[in-house]
Design an enzyme around this catalytic site. Structure first.
Site, PDB file in Angstrom:
ATOM      1  N   ASP A   1      -3.709 -17.817   0.966  1.00  0.00           N
ATOM      2  CA  ASP A   1      -4.899 -18.439   0.360  1.00  0.00           C
ATOM      3  C   ASP A   1      -5.463 -19.513   1.283  1.00  0.00           C
ATOM      4  O   ASP A   1      -6.673 -19.615   1.492  1.00  0.00           O
ATOM      5  CB  ASP A   1      -4.589 -18.986  -1.044  1.00  0.00           C
ATOM      6  CG  ASP A   1      -3.252 -19.697  -1.140  1.00  0.00           C
ATOM      7  OD1 ASP A   1      -2.435 -19.583  -0.196  1.00  0.00           O
ATOM      8  OD2 ASP A   1      -3.006 -20.375  -2.152  1.00  0.00           O
TER       9      ASP A   1
ATOM     10  N   ASP B   1      -5.532  -6.506   5.728  1.00  0.00           N
ATOM     11  CA  ASP B   1      -6.729  -5.742   5.386  1.00  0.00           C
ATOM     12  C   ASP B   1      -7.860  -6.717   5.035  1.00  0.00           C
ATOM     13  O   ASP B   1      -8.989  -6.633   5.543  1.00  0.00           O
ATOM     14  CB  ASP B   1      -6.376  -4.849   4.173  1.00  0.00           C
ATOM     15  CG  ASP B   1      -7.455  -3.848   3.846  1.00  0.00           C
ATOM     16  OD1 ASP B   1      -8.456  -3.778   4.579  1.00  0.00           O
ATOM     17  OD2 ASP B   1      -7.305  -3.129   2.838  1.00  0.00           O
TER      18      ASP B   1
ATOM     19  N   TYR C   1       0.821  -1.216   0.000  1.00  0.00           N
ATOM     20  CA  TYR C   1       0.000   0.000   0.000  1.00  0.00           C
ATOM     21  C   TYR C   1       0.854   1.265   0.000  1.00  0.00           C
ATOM     22  O   TYR C   1       0.369   2.343  -0.328  1.00  0.00           O
ATOM     23  CB  TYR C   1      -0.946   0.029   1.207  1.00  0.00           C
ATOM     24  CG  TYR C   1      -2.093  -0.962   1.137  1.00  0.00           C
ATOM     25  CD1 TYR C   1      -2.258  -1.805   0.041  1.00  0.00           C
ATOM     26  CD2 TYR C   1      -3.017  -1.059   2.172  1.00  0.00           C
ATOM     27  CE1 TYR C   1      -3.291  -2.716  -0.026  1.00  0.00           C
ATOM     28  CE2 TYR C   1      -4.070  -1.977   2.113  1.00  0.00           C
ATOM     29  CZ  TYR C   1      -4.195  -2.797   1.011  1.00  0.00           C
ATOM     30  OH  TYR C   1      -5.226  -3.699   0.952  1.00  0.00           O
TER      31      TYR C   1
ATOM     32  N   ASP D   1     -11.108  -8.217   7.690  1.00  0.00           N
ATOM     33  CA  ASP D   1     -12.522  -8.033   7.338  1.00  0.00           C
ATOM     34  C   ASP D   1     -13.237  -9.378   7.270  1.00  0.00           C
ATOM     35  O   ASP D   1     -14.374  -9.516   7.726  1.00  0.00           O
ATOM     36  CB  ASP D   1     -12.652  -7.323   5.984  1.00  0.00           C
ATOM     37  CG  ASP D   1     -12.751  -5.819   6.145  1.00  0.00           C
ATOM     38  OD1 ASP D   1     -12.441  -5.321   7.250  1.00  0.00           O
ATOM     39  OD2 ASP D   1     -13.141  -5.133   5.182  1.00  0.00           O
TER      40      ASP D   1
ATOM     41  N   LYS E   1       2.949 -15.409   1.661  1.00  0.00           N
ATOM     42  CA  LYS E   1       2.833 -16.104   0.367  1.00  0.00           C
ATOM     43  C   LYS E   1       4.263 -16.425  -0.051  1.00  0.00           C
ATOM     44  O   LYS E   1       4.741 -16.033  -1.128  1.00  0.00           O
ATOM     45  CB  LYS E   1       2.105 -15.170  -0.638  1.00  0.00           C
ATOM     46  CG  LYS E   1       1.690 -15.829  -1.923  1.00  0.00           C
ATOM     47  CD  LYS E   1       0.539 -16.806  -1.792  1.00  0.00           C
ATOM     48  CE  LYS E   1       0.243 -17.452  -3.135  1.00  0.00           C
ATOM     49  NZ  LYS E   1      -0.660 -18.617  -3.020  1.00  0.00           N
TER      50      LYS E   1
END
Ligand code: NAD
Length: 357
Positions: free
Chosen positions: A224, A248, A141, A252, A192
């Site tokens: 994943d 992020d 980000y 959620d 990852k």
């Protein structure tokens, strides 16, 4: 020594829900020797209306001076057409940036009494208690270079840079290990590493930091798989730590396992465990000023503040137990109400928690 807390109620339901959290803190001052001073100021649209900016410099300075900040929520219809530079959210972003809040802690807790609020089967989620520790100021980000460029063949190409330095990973890993030490001593680091070198290094650094916390059981999981496991068997997790983007998304996902946005607290911490505490929901302008909002996310945020910034784990637990008692009594605000329960207002919920304390 007296600790100072800056209260920033903000907009919409912000003033109603923070008033209930302040009520709880005042009760603990009276009965449990909580040694704090509280001062209130403006943020968001409320600050814009008075100062023409969503966070006055003087308020920023107070935030720097305080030991912790407790915030309600910002935003609302009234300020939606303002220039982006003075929109209410900018006040929040300034606080996060200038206070150096790099660690975002988001618990996903489902009180067993509210298991029917989740879209998952009650047996999968009842008693769920996960803490997601998300790195908040680095990763893809913020990585440079970034942008959209035009290639020689005239085609546009969008690009971002996923970058973490060792020190950034180390400091967030320490926050996660320390949180795990206060809980069930299980940490899952999400990466990852099979595809991205930056997370291959993330995994190595987490392993190095792990040596300082031999009591904590560490697992590594690809993002994943973590997304899948959160839905399949969420109760396997205690603390999860991950980078900005994965955090992020996963936080959620995890919060929605609980199905009740009015119950979810959050903390954002700096290097010295100074922090800003706020509910995960927004300012809910649709119910503002009606004494209908659920104040429990804000009261739970105040509990996190006692735990992480004010050194009063005992009082954090006391608040959490009081909330559990109130739910046992069948008291519910509208957002978590179900058949057979008693519907209460925002202030009645605060009063009930005070009584349970
Ligand atoms: P929201 O979280 O404010 O509301 C979503 C829905 O949940 C609404 O129906 C609302 O009534 C309900 N809700 C939220 N909190 C509740 C509570 N404590 N008790 C009962 N019901 C509750 O999200 P939104 O509608 O997308 O955004 C509204 C405003 O809030 C916007 O201006 C947005 O920019 C702002 N916002 C602020 C923050 C923040 O301050 N951190 C976060 C998200 C959104």
């Amino acid at each position: 020594m007296t600790k100072s807390v800056l209260i920033l109620p903000g907009d919409g339901i912000g003033p109603e829900i923070t008033a209930e959290a302040v009520k709880i803190l005042n009760k603990l001052v009276e009965t449990d020797g909580l040694d704090i001073s509280m001062e209130e100021d403006l943020v968001g649209g409320a600050a814009y209306d008075v100062h023409g900016v969503p966070l006055a410099d003087a308020t920023m300075e107070k935030a720097h001076q305080a030991d912790a900040v407790l915030l309600g929520a910002v935003g609302g219809y009234k300020w939606e057409s303002l220039d982006i530079s003075v929109r209410p959210e900018k006040g929040l972003l300034r606080l996060r940036k200038e206070m150096g809040l790099f660690a975002n802690l988001r618990p996903a807790v489902l009180y067993p009494q509210l298991a029917s609020a989740s879209t998952l089967k009650p047996e999968i989620v009842a008693g769920l208690d996960i803490l997601i520790v998300r790195e908040l100021t680095g990763g893809i980000y913020f990585g440079q270079p970034r942008g959209i460029r035009v290639l020689d063949n005239g085609e546009r190409q969008g690009y971002n840079t996923y970058v973490y330095s060792e020190s950034e990973v180390k400091r967030i890993a320490h926050v996660a290990f320390q949180a795990a030490m206060k809980r069930n001593k299980k940490l899952t680091s999400v990466d990852k590493a099979n595809v991205l070198e930056v997370t291959e290094m993330w995994r190595e650094v987490v392993e190095e930091v792990a040596k300082e916390y031999p009591e904590v059981e560490v697992k590594h999981m690809y993002v994943d798989n973590a997304a899948m496991q959160l839905v399949l068997n969420p109760k396997q997790f205690d603390v999860m730590v991950t980078g900005n983007m994965f955090g992020d998304i996963l936080s959620d996902e995890a919060s929605m396992l609980t199905g009740s946005i009015g119950m979810l607290a959050s903390a954002s911490l700096d290097e010295n465990n100074k922090g800003m505490y706020e509910p995960s929901h927004g300012s809910a302008p649709d119910i503002a000023g009606q004494n209908k909002a659920n104040p429990l996310a804000t009261i739970l945020s105040a509990a996190m503040m006692l735990r992480y910034s004010l050194g009063r784990e005992d009082l954090a637990v006391k608040i959490e137990e009081a909330i559990s008692k109130v739910l046992d009594q069948g008291l519910r605000t509208g957002d978590i109400w179900s058949e057979g329960c008693t519907q209460v207002t925002c202030s009645e919920m605060g009063d009930a928690v005070v009584a349970a304390l």
